[in-house]
Design a protein around this motif. Sequence first.
Motif, PDB file in Angstrom:
ATOM      1  N   GLY A  21     -48.222  16.230  86.290  1.00  0.00           N
ATOM      2  CA  GLY A  21     -49.548  16.685  86.666  1.00  0.00           C
ATOM      3  C   GLY A  21     -50.606  15.604  86.687  1.00  0.00           C
ATOM      4  N   LYS A  22     -50.247  14.349  86.374  1.00  0.00           N
ATOM      5  CA  LYS A  22     -51.225  13.268  86.370  1.00  0.00           C
ATOM      6  C   LYS A  22     -51.104  12.481  87.668  1.00  0.00           C
ATOM      7  CE  LYS A  22     -51.666  12.744  81.376  1.00  0.00           C
ATOM      8  NZ  LYS A  22     -51.610  11.793  80.235  1.00  0.00           N
ATOM      9  N   ALA A  23     -52.217  12.306  88.351  1.00  0.00           N
ATOM     10  CA  ALA A  23     -52.210  11.654  89.660  1.00  0.00           C
ATOM     11  C   ALA A  23     -52.147  10.141  89.517  1.00  0.00           C
ATOM     12  CB  ALA A  23     -53.460  12.050  90.430  1.00  0.00           C
ATOM     13  N   THR A  24     -51.634   9.520  90.555  1.00  0.00           N
ATOM     14  CA  THR A  24     -51.606   8.068  90.626  1.00  0.00           C
ATOM     15  C   THR A  24     -52.978   7.563  91.065  1.00  0.00           C
ATOM     16  OG1 THR A  24     -49.264   8.032  91.179  1.00  0.00           O
ATOM     17  CG2 THR A  24     -50.546   6.089  91.753  1.00  0.00           C
ATOM     18  N   HIS A  25     -53.498   6.601  90.343  1.00  0.00           N
ATOM     19  CA  HIS A  25     -54.792   6.026  90.694  1.00  0.00           C
ATOM     20  C   HIS A  25     -54.588   4.643  91.288  1.00  0.00           C
ATOM     21  CE1 HIS A  25     -59.012   5.003  90.661  1.00  0.00           C
ATOM     22  NE2 HIS A  25     -58.715   3.888  90.028  1.00  0.00           N
ATOM     23  N   VAL A  26     -55.124   4.417  92.463  1.00  0.00           N
ATOM     24  CA  VAL A  26     -55.078   3.098  93.093  1.00  0.00           C
ATOM     25  C   VAL A  26     -56.415   2.415  92.842  1.00  0.00           C
ATOM     26  CG1 VAL A  26     -54.824   1.835  95.254  1.00  0.00           C
ATOM     27  CG2 VAL A  26     -53.466   3.901  94.849  1.00  0.00           C
ATOM     28  N   PHE A  27     -56.380   1.292  92.131  1.00  0.00           N
ATOM     29  CA  PHE A  27     -57.600   0.573  91.770  1.00  0.00           C
ATOM     30  C   PHE A  27     -58.204  -0.089  93.006  1.00  0.00           C
ATOM     31  CE2 PHE A  27     -60.566  -1.606  89.179  1.00  0.00           C
ATOM     32  CZ  PHE A  27     -60.690  -2.891  89.679  1.00  0.00           C
ATOM     33  N   LYS A  28     -59.460   0.228  93.269  1.00  0.00           N
ATOM     34  CA  LYS A  28     -60.206  -0.390  94.350  1.00  0.00           C
ATOM     35  C   LYS A  28     -61.407  -1.099  93.736  1.00  0.00           C
ATOM     36  CE  LYS A  28     -58.792   3.033  97.794  1.00  0.00           C
ATOM     37  NZ  LYS A  28     -59.240   4.048  98.792  1.00  0.00           N
ATOM     38  N   LEU A  29     -61.429  -2.401  93.873  1.00  0.00           N
ATOM     39  CA  LEU A  29     -62.372  -3.227  93.124  1.00  0.00           C
ATOM     40  C   LEU A  29     -63.814  -2.751  93.232  1.00  0.00           C
ATOM     41  CD1 LEU A  29     -63.002  -5.753  91.435  1.00  0.00           C
ATOM     42  CD2 LEU A  29     -63.150  -7.041  93.574  1.00  0.00           C
ATOM     43  N   THR A  30     -64.362  -2.727  94.424  1.00  0.00           N
ATOM     44  CA  THR A  30     -65.788  -2.430  94.542  1.00  0.00           C
ATOM     45  C   THR A  30     -66.122  -0.989  94.168  1.00  0.00           C
ATOM     46  OG1 THR A  30     -65.480  -2.009  96.906  1.00  0.00           O
ATOM     47  CG2 THR A  30     -66.186  -4.208  96.277  1.00  0.00           C
ATOM     48  N   GLU A  31     -65.231  -0.055  94.486  1.00  0.00           N
ATOM     49  CA  GLU A  31     -65.500   1.339  94.146  1.00  0.00           C
ATOM     50  C   GLU A  31     -65.393   1.571  92.643  1.00  0.00           C
ATOM     51  OE1 GLU A  31     -63.135   4.024  96.416  1.00  0.00           O
ATOM     52  OE2 GLU A  31     -63.604   3.059  98.323  1.00  0.00           O
ATOM     53  N   ASP A  32     -64.336   1.052  92.033  1.00  0.00           N
ATOM     54  CA  ASP A  32     -64.118   1.312  90.610  1.00  0.00           C
ATOM     55  C   ASP A  32     -65.092   0.551  89.718  1.00  0.00           C
ATOM     56  OD1 ASP A  32     -62.163   3.019  91.294  1.00  0.00           O
ATOM     57  OD2 ASP A  32     -60.479   1.851  90.532  1.00  0.00           O
ATOM     58  N   ILE A  33     -65.538  -0.622  90.172  1.00  0.00           N
ATOM     59  CA  ILE A  33     -66.456  -1.396  89.339  1.00  0.00           C
ATOM     60  C   ILE A  33     -67.819  -0.709  89.259  1.00  0.00           C
ATOM     61  CG2 ILE A  33     -67.595  -2.914  91.013  1.00  0.00           C
ATOM     62  CD1 ILE A  33     -66.007  -3.969  87.653  1.00  0.00           C
ATOM     63  N   HIS A  34     -68.151   0.097  90.284  1.00  0.00           N
ATOM     64  CA  HIS A  34     -69.426   0.823  90.279  1.00  0.00           C
ATOM     65  C   HIS A  34     -69.296   2.240  89.714  1.00  0.00           C
ATOM     66  CE1 HIS A  34     -71.546  -2.283  92.351  1.00  0.00           C
ATOM     67  NE2 HIS A  34     -70.868  -2.163  93.480  1.00  0.00           N
ATOM     68  N   ALA A  35     -68.073   2.677  89.440  1.00  0.00           N
ATOM     69  CA  ALA A  35     -67.847   4.080  89.073  1.00  0.00           C
ATOM     70  C   ALA A  35     -68.622   4.503  87.835  1.00  0.00           C
ATOM     71  CB  ALA A  35     -66.352   4.327  88.864  1.00  0.00           C
ATOM     72  N   SER A  36     -68.853   3.567  86.914  1.00  0.00           N
ATOM     73  CA  SER A  36     -69.532   3.925  85.666  1.00  0.00           C
ATOM     74  C   SER A  36     -71.039   3.702  85.729  1.00  0.00           C
ATOM     75  CB  SER A  36     -68.954   3.106  84.510  1.00  0.00           C
ATOM     76  OG  SER A  36     -69.195   1.717  84.718  1.00  0.00           O
ATOM     77  N   GLU A  37     -71.538   3.165  86.834  1.00  0.00           N
ATOM     78  CA  GLU A  37     -72.950   2.815  86.924  1.00  0.00           C
ATOM     79  C   GLU A  37     -73.786   4.022  87.363  1.00  0.00           C
ATOM     80  OE1 GLU A  37     -73.380  -0.714  89.279  1.00  0.00           O
ATOM     81  OE2 GLU A  37     -71.662  -1.667  88.315  1.00  0.00           O
ATOM     82  N   PHE A  38     -74.875   4.226  86.664  1.00  0.00           N
ATOM     83  CA  PHE A  38     -75.671   5.439  86.836  1.00  0.00           C
ATOM     84  C   PHE A  38     -76.154   5.612  88.275  1.00  0.00           C
ATOM     85  CE2 PHE A  38     -79.624   7.908  86.502  1.00  0.00           C
ATOM     86  CZ  PHE A  38     -79.141   9.012  85.821  1.00  0.00           C
ATOM     87  N   SER A  39     -76.582   4.523  88.905  1.00  0.00           N
ATOM     88  CA  SER A  39     -77.159   4.640  90.245  1.00  0.00           C
ATOM     89  C   SER A  39     -76.119   4.936  91.314  1.00  0.00           C
ATOM     90  CB  SER A  39     -77.910   3.353  90.612  1.00  0.00           C
ATOM     91  OG  SER A  39     -77.029   2.244  90.612  1.00  0.00           O
ATOM     92  N   PHE A  40     -74.838   4.806  90.980  1.00  0.00           N
ATOM     93  CA  PHE A  40     -73.775   5.067  91.948  1.00  0.00           C
ATOM     94  C   PHE A  40     -73.146   6.454  91.761  1.00  0.00           C
ATOM     95  CE2 PHE A  40     -74.176   0.560  92.497  1.00  0.00           C
ATOM     96  CZ  PHE A  40     -73.779   0.319  93.794  1.00  0.00           C
ATOM     97  N   LEU A  41     -73.607   7.220  90.771  1.00  0.00           N
ATOM     98  CA  LEU A  41     -73.041   8.544  90.551  1.00  0.00           C
ATOM     99  C   LEU A  41     -73.438   9.482  91.690  1.00  0.00           C
ATOM    100  CD1 LEU A  41     -73.722   9.029  86.727  1.00  0.00           C
ATOM    101  CD2 LEU A  41     -71.636   8.217  87.848  1.00  0.00           C
ATOM    102  N   THR A  42     -72.543  10.371  92.026  1.00  0.00           N
ATOM    103  CA  THR A  42     -72.831  11.348  93.069  1.00  0.00           C
ATOM    104  C   THR A  42     -73.542  12.556  92.474  1.00  0.00           C
ATOM    105  OG1 THR A  42     -70.654  12.380  92.772  1.00  0.00           O
ATOM    106  CG2 THR A  42     -70.829  10.620  94.414  1.00  0.00           C
ATOM    107  N   ASP A  43     -74.142  13.343  93.336  1.00  0.00           N
ATOM    108  CA  ASP A  43     -74.851  14.542  92.878  1.00  0.00           C
ATOM    109  C   ASP A  43     -73.905  15.453  92.105  1.00  0.00           C
ATOM    110  OD1 ASP A  43     -77.115  13.643  94.104  1.00  0.00           O
ATOM    111  OD2 ASP A  43     -76.813  14.799  95.944  1.00  0.00           O
TER     112      ASP A  43
END
Length: 313
Positions: A21-43
């Motif tokens: 039940g656990k999905a495979t995650h493909v690391f994408k540099l620019t997307e993942d590096i911003h994933a934790s940043e407040f200004s990049f969060l989606t609604d």
Amino acid sequence: MDGGGNGSSTTTTATTSKGKGKATHVFKLTEDIHASEFSFLTDGETPAHEFEATLEPASYTEEKFALYNSYQKEIHHEAKDKLPSGFKRFLVQNSLVPQAIDYPSERPDNLPAKYGAYHQLYRLHGKLIAMGVIDILPSCVSSVYFMYEKEWEKFSLGKLSALREAALAREMHEAGVLDMKYLYMGFYIHSCPKMRYKGDYSPSYLVDPEDYTWAPLDKCRPLLNKYHYACFTHPERSLETPATSPDPTPELPLAVLQNAQHVVRIQRGQVVVAPIIDSAEWQRQQARETLLITLDGFGEKLSQEIIFDLSEL
């Protein structure tokens, strides 16, 4: 630079979570590096912590200076407080003249408008916890310095900053600044454990100490393991033990010395230069010997393409 990583070639890496039940995650540099940043969060996303990374031109603030003093005391164990003038000289003042970056279309808000010296600020709940000092140049992002609060040392913020700087180079390249291809990570000292982490990023290259061409790090490692001094393009010139005596100070043709320029001053955004042999530093024997060794090491052609800053001699 002795060590460099190719920022635009930092490719995606696949990591798989084990278990049903656990999905495979493909690391994408620019997307993942911003994933934790407040200004990049989606609604609709509500973070447990408000983490933010912002880029601004290099400047002095009390907040940055407090972080610098804390870093020197807690990490480098220096007892005395540093002076603001030292911080400014070390991490703010520079010879770079800001120049507009030519984006072919509208510039994304998180990318710089000009080449020059910058501070990358990392904040948690509004508090400055780390800062990277970088130069953004026409073909590369160059790492200069990184400091952080000891409280967050276990999170390896230096490695995070390296990934974010690589991501910055890639994002600028993808935004149309096609010459932006590299992240320069500064000196690589193979015998220093604190420096060897730079080799964890791939592909990485080291510059040859004699002909200044770039060699893949994997090719360099066996020579660095074996020799005290390693030459990558001419391994036969490598030395297993330190030299027994220093080389004599080189003598250079007058034409080379007259064509080697140094910064006199920066006036109204223009760099005023003059021949090195006309500088006050040239009149001091120790400084002159250092300059002769440096010019000889760079070679005639490169010495004439560089403008030297002699303020620290």
